[in-house]
Scaffold this motif. Structure first.
Motif, short mmCIF file in Angstrom:
data_model
loop_
_atom_site.label_atom_id
_atom_site.label_comp_id
_atom_site.label_asym_id
_atom_site.label_seq_id
_atom_site.Cartn_x
_atom_site.Cartn_y
_atom_site.Cartn_z
N TRP A 16 0.82 -1.21 0.00
CA TRP A 16 0.00 0.00 0.00
C TRP A 16 0.86 1.27 0.00
O TRP A 16 0.37 2.35 -0.28
N ASP A 17 2.16 1.14 0.30
CA ASP A 17 3.06 2.29 0.42
C ASP A 17 3.96 2.35 -0.81
O ASP A 17 4.95 1.63 -0.91
N GLU A 18 3.63 3.22 -1.75
CA GLU A 18 4.35 3.27 -3.02
C GLU A 18 5.84 3.58 -2.82
O GLU A 18 6.69 3.03 -3.52
N ALA A 19 6.18 4.44 -1.88
CA ALA A 19 7.58 4.82 -1.67
C ALA A 19 8.34 3.80 -0.81
O ALA A 19 9.54 3.61 -0.99
#
Length: 53
Positions: free
Chosen positions: A16-19
């Motif tokens: 869920w955390d693109e970075a």
């Protein structure tokens, strides 16, 4: 030479955390001399994670 293998085991951490997320695949290989190796494929790079007697 590789005598046998198992995997892949896919890991999709923090998807869920693109970075901060990561996606990798783990494979275990056994060589002719009966050693086992754990390799990780991460960002198109193979990394040796561990070896076993």
């Amino acid at each position: 030479m590789i005598a046998g293998w198992a995997g892949p085991w896919i890991s999709d951490e923090r998807w869920w955390d693109e970075a901060g997320g990561s996606r990798e695949a783990r494979f275990q290989f056994q060589t002719d001399d009966t050693h086992a190796w754990l390799f990780i494929l991460r960002e198109n790079t193979w990394l040796a994670e561990a070896t076993y007697d």
